[in-house]
Design a protein around this motif. Sequence first.
Motif, PDB file in Angstrom:
ATOM      1  N   ALA A  40      22.450 -31.020 -13.775  1.00 24.45           N
ATOM      2  CA  ALA A  40      23.363 -29.879 -13.909  1.00 24.45           C
ATOM      3  C   ALA A  40      22.759 -28.622 -13.307  1.00 24.45           C
ATOM      4  N   LEU A  41      21.466 -28.401 -13.550  1.00 21.80           N
ATOM      5  CA  LEU A  41      20.809 -27.203 -13.012  1.00 21.80           C
ATOM      6  C   LEU A  41      20.698 -27.273 -11.493  1.00 21.80           C
ATOM      7  N   LEU A  42      20.474 -28.461 -10.955  1.00 19.60           N
ATOM      8  CA  LEU A  42      20.372 -28.597  -9.500  1.00 19.60           C
ATOM      9  C   LEU A  42      21.697 -28.240  -8.823  1.00 19.60           C
ATOM     10  N   ARG A  43      22.786 -28.508  -9.517  1.00 20.85           N
ATOM     11  CA  ARG A  43      24.105 -28.192  -8.931  1.00 20.85           C
ATOM     12  C   ARG A  43      24.397 -26.701  -8.987  1.00 20.85           C
ATOM     13  N   HIS A  44      23.847 -25.986  -9.974  1.00 21.14           N
ATOM     14  CA  HIS A  44      24.260 -24.596 -10.183  1.00 21.14           C
ATOM     15  C   HIS A  44      23.156 -23.557  -9.998  1.00 21.14           C
ATOM     16  N   ALA A  45      21.876 -23.941 -10.177  1.00 20.05           N
ATOM     17  CA  ALA A  45      20.806 -22.938 -10.159  1.00 20.05           C
ATOM     18  C   ALA A  45      20.175 -22.747  -8.789  1.00 20.05           C
ATOM     19  N   SER A  46      20.360 -23.706  -7.868  1.00 15.91           N
ATOM     20  CA  SER A  46      19.835 -23.617  -6.499  1.00 15.91           C
ATOM     21  C   SER A  46      18.358 -23.229  -6.460  1.00 15.91           C
ATOM     22  N   PRO A  47      17.479 -24.071  -7.040  1.00 14.23           N
ATOM     23  CA  PRO A  47      16.044 -23.755  -6.978  1.00 14.23           C
ATOM     24  C   PRO A  47      15.512 -23.888  -5.553  1.00 14.23           C
ATOM     25  N   ARG A  66      16.299 -38.962  -5.238  1.00  6.24           N
ATOM     26  CA  ARG A  66      17.348 -39.467  -4.341  1.00  6.24           C
ATOM     27  C   ARG A  66      18.578 -38.558  -4.387  1.00  6.24           C
ATOM     28  N   GLU A  67      18.892 -38.034  -5.568  1.00  2.00           N
ATOM     29  CA  GLU A  67      20.044 -37.128  -5.695  1.00  2.00           C
ATOM     30  C   GLU A  67      19.831 -35.865  -4.862  1.00  2.00           C
ATOM     31  N   VAL A  68      18.633 -35.287  -4.958  1.00  2.00           N
ATOM     32  CA  VAL A  68      18.349 -34.066  -4.192  1.00  2.00           C
ATOM     33  C   VAL A  68      18.408 -34.359  -2.695  1.00  2.00           C
ATOM     34  N   ARG A  69      17.816 -35.458  -2.293  1.00  2.00           N
ATOM     35  CA  ARG A  69      17.726 -35.740  -0.865  1.00  2.00           C
ATOM     36  C   ARG A  69      19.085 -36.029  -0.212  1.00  2.00           C
ATOM     37  N   ARG A  70      20.075 -36.372  -0.990  1.00  2.00           N
ATOM     38  CA  ARG A  70      21.404 -36.576  -0.412  1.00  2.00           C
ATOM     39  C   ARG A  70      22.005 -35.276   0.101  1.00  2.00           C
ATOM     40  N   THR A  71      21.553 -34.139  -0.466  1.00  2.00           N
ATOM     41  CA  THR A  71      22.201 -32.875  -0.109  1.00  2.00           C
ATOM     42  C   THR A  71      21.245 -31.761   0.289  1.00  2.00           C
ATOM     43  N   SER A  72      19.936 -31.935   0.060  1.00  2.00           N
ATOM     44  CA  SER A  72      19.032 -30.801   0.227  1.00  2.00           C
ATOM     45  C   SER A  72      17.665 -31.237   0.743  1.00  2.00           C
ATOM     46  N   ALA A  73      16.995 -30.307   1.434  1.00  2.00           N
ATOM     47  CA  ALA A  73      15.620 -30.533   1.911  1.00  2.00           C
ATOM     48  C   ALA A  73      14.617 -29.779   1.061  1.00  2.00           C
ATOM     49  N   MET A  74      15.012 -29.277  -0.105  1.00  2.00           N
ATOM     50  CA  MET A  74      14.091 -28.483  -0.927  1.00  2.00           C
ATOM     51  C   MET A  74      12.867 -29.313  -1.305  1.00  2.00           C
ATOM     52  N   PRO A  75      11.686 -28.698  -1.363  1.00  2.00           N
ATOM     53  CA  PRO A  75      10.476 -29.437  -1.713  1.00  2.00           C
ATOM     54  C   PRO A  75      10.545 -30.033  -3.117  1.00  2.00           C
TER      55      PRO A  75
END
Length: 228
Positions: A40-47, A66-75
């Motif tokens: 939930a935080l990954l969808r709304h907090a944009s760390p 895997r969830e992060v890598r589908r949409t983001s390159a964040m470390p």
Amino acid sequence: MSLKVLVVEDDREIRALMQSSLAVEGFEVTTAVSVSEASALLRHASPDVVVLDLGLPDGDGAVLVREVRRTSAMPIVVVSARHQEAQKIELLDAGADDYLTKPFSVGELLARIRVALRHRGTALAAACTRHELEDLRIDLETRRVERDGRVLHLTPTEFALLARLVRSAGRVVTHRQLLGEVWGAEFTDHTHYLRLYMAQLRAKIERNPAEPRHLLTETGVGYRLADE
């Protein structure tokens, strides 16, 4: 503006240690204790970076990689008690930037976060956490402030304001930077907060608050902690 870190860790003591250490380093820290809360935080907090444990109460942290890598390159820096080589390889191949095995030192974690951010084009120097000048001693890691060897008792907001100035000792920090990073983005026009708290800090830190030696005013711009 501070970089934002999401710490996903269900162990209370480790989570608190990472939260306080990252805050001292100047990061804005958000925490989660489960896969669902982190999602939930990954969808709304944009760390800007994620520090991720694997063994979480409602699932394996690997699914978040895997969830992060589908949409983001964040470390993503994984911290885990699992030490098998195959598991490390699997997580790194899935998209984690680094894998740190517990127990680890806070210094090494911070260094690996800086490396992961640098690989994304964000270069961070290690934060200054100690400041000494004449009669004043400040240690952000232990939250200890002394003048003439006497411990000074600061409120949480006074300490946060002083800590921000320590991290930029010798340089001007603008009114907007201080208000945004200590009180929040919605308070950047509340300059009366700064005047009030700087007066309180000077009353505790300076020998003569009317002629400050440490907390200097840059008229119309901001404040500077003297470093010489």
